[in-house]
Design an enzyme around this catalytic site. Sequence first.
Site, PDB file in Angstrom:
ATOM      1  N   ASP A 122       0.886  -1.167   0.000  1.00  0.00           N
ATOM      2  CA  ASP A 122       0.000   0.000   0.000  1.00  0.00           C
ATOM      3  C   ASP A 122       0.925   1.219   0.000  1.00  0.00           C
ATOM      4  OD1 ASP A 122      -1.499   2.184   0.629  1.00  0.00           O
ATOM      5  OD2 ASP A 122      -2.661   1.229   2.207  1.00  0.00           O
ATOM      6  N   LYS A 137      -2.237  11.972  -2.865  1.00  0.00           N
ATOM      7  CA  LYS A 137      -1.180  12.396  -1.925  1.00  0.00           C
ATOM      8  C   LYS A 137       0.016  12.889  -2.748  1.00  0.00           C
ATOM      9  CE  LYS A 137      -2.760   9.510   1.908  1.00  0.00           C
ATOM     10  NZ  LYS A 137      -3.625   8.405   1.464  1.00  0.00           N
TER      11      LYS A 137
HETATM   12  N1  DSN Z   1      -5.647   9.626   5.971  1.00  0.00           N
HETATM   13  C1  DSN Z   1      -4.447   9.269   5.277  1.00  0.00           C
HETATM   14  C2  DSN Z   1      -3.232   9.859   5.884  1.00  0.00           C
HETATM   15  O1  DSN Z   1      -3.321  11.002   6.268  1.00  0.00           O
HETATM   16  O2  DSN Z   1      -2.194   9.227   5.975  1.00  0.00           O
HETATM   17  C3  DSN Z   1      -4.293   7.825   5.088  1.00  0.00           C
HETATM   18  O3  DSN Z   1      -5.408   7.344   4.439  1.00  0.00           O
END
Ligand code: DSN
Length: 451
Positions: free
Chosen positions: A210, A240
């Site tokens: 992951d 991200k």
């Molecule tokens: N909520 C995310 C994080 O901030 O790492 C992971 O899904």
Amino acid sequence: MKDIVFNLIAKEKLRQSEGLELIPSENYVSKDVLEAMGSVLTNKYSEGYPNFKGINDWSEDEISEKILPNYRYYGGQINIDRIERLAINRACKLFHADHANVQPHSGANANEAVYFAWCKPGDKILAMSLPSGGHLTHGSPVTRSAKIYNFVSYGVTDEGDINYEELEQKALSEQPKIILVGYSAFMKIPDFSRIAKIANQIPDCLLMADMAHVAGLIAGGVHPNPLDYGFHVMTTTTHKTLRGPRGGLILSRGNVASPLKRPEHALENIPILIDRAVFPGTQGGPLEHIIAAKAISFGEALQSEFKTYAKNVINNAKTLAKELIKLDFVLQGNGTENHLILINVKESFGYDGKLYEKALDQVGLTLNANALPDDDAAAFRPSGVRLGTPAITTRGLGEKEMKILAKWMRKVADICKEASSEENLSKYSAELETIKKEVRDLALKFPVPGI
Ligand code: DSN
């Protein structure tokens, strides 16, 4: 008259522009990605998949002109099929995968689909525990997956690295169906080759990574890609470090064939098993406006500029970590090898991470309170904070700004020490306001893309 919601969107734009985003799992998307998300594609139902057999070699021009064969349950898919196919092809290219499923609505959905594709209820999955830096969906007892599968966990060493001995010993004794690597609060580069060697000793063990936090670093070539080390599956979010829309993605190696054919339960069939596990296994209609935005962000990540971006994310994180250490911050693992920094606030200054998070919020620096490995503090008042550089690097901040940032963080840390509680922070509003103005002046010099 416009809905009042638009006033709030405008205020949020201002908050994002005037502050600096340090949450390591957040980023700013491009205007093109934003535009695709707000497009008419949201009007369409498209359960099923564009056919993929033999199309991987088609050029993007061919894909966007041909009528693609598909397995869909509704008509009107001519453009949707092409868009989804572009997203799949680009994702495969970016991550050296044989197959990509671009439909998961989130990282949690992506992980759940992989578990569902490979495991039966009660099967064992070996993953890092949440308190050690793993993710909620890796077996936290409060999740649905943990009620279906039998999660066994491994942790980290005192130096903040994976406890490889523990991982190996548990893998051999528990014989899990999945070994899962991937973390939400971890600053080292996993030794994928070492983990693959461990998994290869276990029959029928799926190697899953992951990579939600570091997918953009992998795409940018500054972090190893687990698929290059014998991993079968890699899941990720797309928003991200990868800098796409909010969503999930599953990449895999193996046979790519018709999703209508019920495949044999074999590791080489994992791509087809995953497709069936996403739809109809765990999701209904895909979000094609988000899939279009994913395609655009994958296209952006394939450009050479993205490599520079990924390199800068790590350089900024290392510089910031170094500056924080100089200013007496205690960092988990004593620094970072990626985009993420975990500060032990308790050990550094004697108070908890929530107080520090709240005070930083007041000056326009956003990060999150986070548990440390083996933290015995309450979940809502953990001993640390987690921060990272993906978003500020997108805005163009560099090493010079990292030094300024570290100094602001130390000033706020000192204010918290004197205040000692959130209620008392109001006594220091003048000091906090001065820092907030400095943060805003700097932030406005680095505009948020797409705004
Ligand atoms: N909520 C995310 C994080 O901030 O790492 C992971 O899904």
